[in-house]
Design a protein around this motif. Structure first.
Motif, PDB file in Angstrom:
ATOM      1  N   ASP A  21     -11.345-103.865  90.852  1.00  0.00           N
ATOM      2  CA  ASP A  21     -12.089-103.748  92.115  1.00  0.00           C
ATOM      3  C   ASP A  21     -11.180-103.433  92.690  1.00  0.00           C
ATOM      4  N   ALA A  22      -9.863-102.493  93.115  1.00  0.00           N
ATOM      5  CA  ALA A  22      -9.152-101.836  94.141  1.00  0.00           C
ATOM      6  C   ALA A  22     -10.156-100.747  94.294  1.00  0.00           C
ATOM      7  N   ASP A  23     -10.215-100.662  95.628  1.00  0.00           N
ATOM      8  CA  ASP A  23     -10.653 -99.254  96.368  1.00  0.00           C
ATOM      9  C   ASP A  23      -9.924 -98.501  96.800  1.00  0.00           C
ATOM     10  N   CYS A  24      -9.453 -97.796  96.271  1.00  0.00           N
ATOM     11  CA  CYS A  24      -7.981 -96.587  96.693  1.00  0.00           C
ATOM     12  C   CYS A  24      -7.818 -95.227  96.705  1.00  0.00           C
ATOM     13  N   PRO A  25      -7.649 -94.720  97.186  1.00  0.00           N
ATOM     14  CA  PRO A  25      -7.594 -93.448  96.248  1.00  0.00           C
ATOM     15  C   PRO A  25      -6.596 -93.050  95.091  1.00  0.00           C
ATOM     16  N   ILE A  26      -6.812 -91.871  94.262  1.00  0.00           N
ATOM     17  CA  ILE A  26      -6.116 -92.205  93.472  1.00  0.00           C
ATOM     18  C   ILE A  26      -4.992 -91.507  93.364  1.00  0.00           C
ATOM     19  N   CYS A  27      -4.172 -91.744  94.554  1.00  0.00           N
ATOM     20  CA  CYS A  27      -2.782 -91.327  94.392  1.00  0.00           C
ATOM     21  C   CYS A  27      -2.227 -92.510  94.456  1.00  0.00           C
ATOM     22  N   ALA A  28      -3.024 -93.872  94.741  1.00  0.00           N
ATOM     23  CA  ALA A  28      -2.096 -94.794  94.796  1.00  0.00           C
ATOM     24  C   ALA A  28      -2.149 -95.400  93.849  1.00  0.00           C
ATOM     25  N   PHE A  29      -3.131 -95.328  92.585  1.00  0.00           N
ATOM     26  CA  PHE A  29      -2.259 -95.513  91.423  1.00  0.00           C
ATOM     27  C   PHE A  29      -1.248 -94.216  90.511  1.00  0.00           C
ATOM     28  N   GLU A  30      -1.638 -92.873  90.930  1.00  0.00           N
ATOM     29  CA  GLU A  30      -0.349 -92.688  90.826  1.00  0.00           C
ATOM     30  C   GLU A  30       0.935 -92.921  91.182  1.00  0.00           C
ATOM     31  N   GLU A  31       1.295 -93.205  92.465  1.00  0.00           N
ATOM     32  CA  GLU A  31       2.106 -93.466  92.567  1.00  0.00           C
ATOM     33  C   GLU A  31       2.818 -94.888  91.787  1.00  0.00           C
ATOM     34  N   ASN A  32       1.655 -95.602  91.855  1.00  0.00           N
ATOM     35  CA  ASN A  32       2.883 -96.632  91.051  1.00  0.00           C
ATOM     36  C   ASN A  32       2.568 -96.498  89.297  1.00  0.00           C
ATOM     37  N   LEU A  33       2.336 -95.444  88.944  1.00  0.00           N
ATOM     38  CA  LEU A  33       2.324 -95.455  87.619  1.00  0.00           C
ATOM     39  C   LEU A  33       1.345 -96.160  86.944  1.00  0.00           C
ATOM     40  N   THR A  34       0.615 -96.129  87.013  1.00  0.00           N
ATOM     41  CA  THR A  34      -0.380 -97.623  86.913  1.00  0.00           C
ATOM     42  C   THR A  34      -1.382 -96.664  85.353  1.00  0.00           C
ATOM     43  N   GLU A  35      -1.185 -95.324  85.284  1.00  0.00           N
ATOM     44  CA  GLU A  35      -2.226 -94.908  83.938  1.00  0.00           C
ATOM     45  C   GLU A  35      -0.661 -95.119  82.745  1.00  0.00           C
ATOM     46  N   LYS A  36       0.274 -94.601  83.175  1.00  0.00           N
ATOM     47  CA  LYS A  36       1.448 -94.638  82.377  1.00  0.00           C
ATOM     48  C   LYS A  36       1.850 -96.573  82.075  1.00  0.00           C
ATOM     49  N   VAL A  37       1.992 -97.502  82.804  1.00  0.00           N
ATOM     50  CA  VAL A  37       1.807 -98.627  82.674  1.00  0.00           C
ATOM     51  C   VAL A  37       0.979 -99.316  81.393  1.00  0.00           C
ATOM     52  N   LEU A  38      -0.217 -98.804  81.538  1.00  0.00           N
ATOM     53  CA  LEU A  38      -1.307 -99.376  80.864  1.00  0.00           C
ATOM     54  C   LEU A  38      -1.075 -98.654  79.475  1.00  0.00           C
ATOM     55  N   GLU A  39      -0.848 -97.875  79.171  1.00  0.00           N
ATOM     56  CA  GLU A  39      -0.808 -96.605  78.053  1.00  0.00           C
ATOM     57  C   GLU A  39       0.734 -97.431  77.552  1.00  0.00           C
ATOM     58  N   LYS A  40       1.738 -98.042  78.057  1.00  0.00           N
ATOM     59  CA  LYS A  40       2.751 -98.666  77.288  1.00  0.00           C
ATOM     60  C   LYS A  40       2.750 -99.381  76.872  1.00  0.00           C
ATOM     61  N   HIS A  41       2.120-100.983  77.912  1.00  0.00           N
ATOM     62  CA  HIS A  41       2.045-101.998  77.470  1.00  0.00           C
ATOM     63  C   HIS A  41       1.121-102.370  77.297  1.00  0.00           C
ATOM     64  N   ILE A  42      -0.137-101.960  78.108  1.00  0.00           N
ATOM     65  CA  ILE A  42      -1.657-102.440  77.333  1.00  0.00           C
ATOM     66  C   ILE A  42      -2.219-102.412  76.667  1.00  0.00           C
ATOM     67  N   ALA A  43      -2.622-101.054  76.370  1.00  0.00           N
ATOM     68  CA  ALA A  43      -2.767-100.304  74.749  1.00  0.00           C
ATOM     69  C   ALA A  43      -2.291-100.573  73.589  1.00  0.00           C
ATOM     70  N   PRO A  44      -1.256-100.480  73.505  1.00  0.00           N
ATOM     71  CA  PRO A  44      -1.189-100.992  71.868  1.00  0.00           C
ATOM     72  C   PRO A  44      -0.944-102.183  71.744  1.00  0.00           C
ATOM     73  N   LEU A  45      -1.145-103.353  72.313  1.00  0.00           N
ATOM     74  CA  LEU A  45      -2.334-104.502  72.490  1.00  0.00           C
ATOM     75  C   LEU A  45      -3.448-104.784  71.776  1.00  0.00           C
ATOM     76  N   GLY A  46      -4.219-104.305  72.363  1.00  0.00           N
ATOM     77  CA  GLY A  46      -5.259-103.793  71.331  1.00  0.00           C
ATOM     78  C   GLY A  46      -6.413-104.221  71.911  1.00  0.00           C
ATOM     79  N   MET A  47      -6.770-105.123  72.672  1.00  0.00           N
ATOM     80  CA  MET A  47      -7.310-107.228  73.329  1.00  0.00           C
ATOM     81  C   MET A  47      -8.052-106.290  74.448  1.00  0.00           C
ATOM     82  N   TYR A  48      -7.321-105.414  75.409  1.00  0.00           N
ATOM     83  CA  TYR A  48      -7.581-105.017  76.897  1.00  0.00           C
ATOM     84  C   TYR A  48      -8.421-104.139  76.386  1.00  0.00           C
ATOM     85  N   SER A  49      -9.471-103.398  75.702  1.00  0.00           N
ATOM     86  CA  SER A  49      -9.886-101.976  75.226  1.00  0.00           C
ATOM     87  C   SER A  49     -11.477-102.375  76.567  1.00  0.00           C
TER      88      SER A  49
END
Length: 153
Positions: A21-49
């Motif tokens: 739901d967040a409405d912000c530019p992509i740089c905000a997600f990049e600064e917080n390393l959101t994609e890396k956190v998702l890959e490292k902590h959420i993707a291996p669980l498999g239930m949040y696809s």
């Protein structure tokens, strides 16, 4: 904040929903390393696809929008530069006298109008000349002058 919740494992679905739901530019997600956190902590669980797919679509959409905006800005700046270069070529082809005439015409249109000095308007004031007869005609001066003047005695 949602990235910290994802790492800690506290209310992950809530955190993922907030990221979607967040409405912000992509740089905000990049600064917080959101994609890396998702890959490292959420993707291996498999239930949040479902959430991961939604976020991936959102990131792609934001990146495409940013790319389109930057291309538009670049095109506008190129148009401005092309117009400036065109005007330079036109000026180079003109003689010096024509350029001087253009310059004086441009400077004449941008000059501020000259200020004129304003003389004060004294028409609203009534000017009365004082004379000896007018000073004796006042009631206070006539009574005092009659008692003190030597001719009335």
């Amino acid at each position: 904040m949602p990235s910290k919740r994802l790492v800690l494992g506290v209310r992950r679905t809530y955190a993922l929903d907030r990221l979607i739901d967040a409405d912000c530019p992509i740089c905000a997600f990049e600064e917080n390393l959101t994609e890396k956190v998702l890959e490292k902590h959420i993707a291996p669980l498999g239930m949040y696809s479902y959430h991961l797919n939604k976020l991936a679509q959102k990131f792609d959409k934001i990146r495409r929008k940013d790319l389109i905006n930057t291309q538009r800005k670049l095109a506008k700046s190129r148009e401005c530069n092309a117009y400036i270069e065109n005007q330079k070529m036109i000026l180079e082809q003109k003689t010096q006298e024509e350029v001087n005439e253009l310059f004086t015409a441009a400077m004449g249109s941008t000059c501020a109008p000259k200020k004129t000095s304003m003389k004060p308007d004294y028409s609203k004031y009534r000017i009365v000349k004082r004379s000896k007869s007018s000073t004796s005609s006042t009631p206070t001066s006539s009574s005092s002058s009659s008692s003190s003047s030597p001719t009335s005695q």
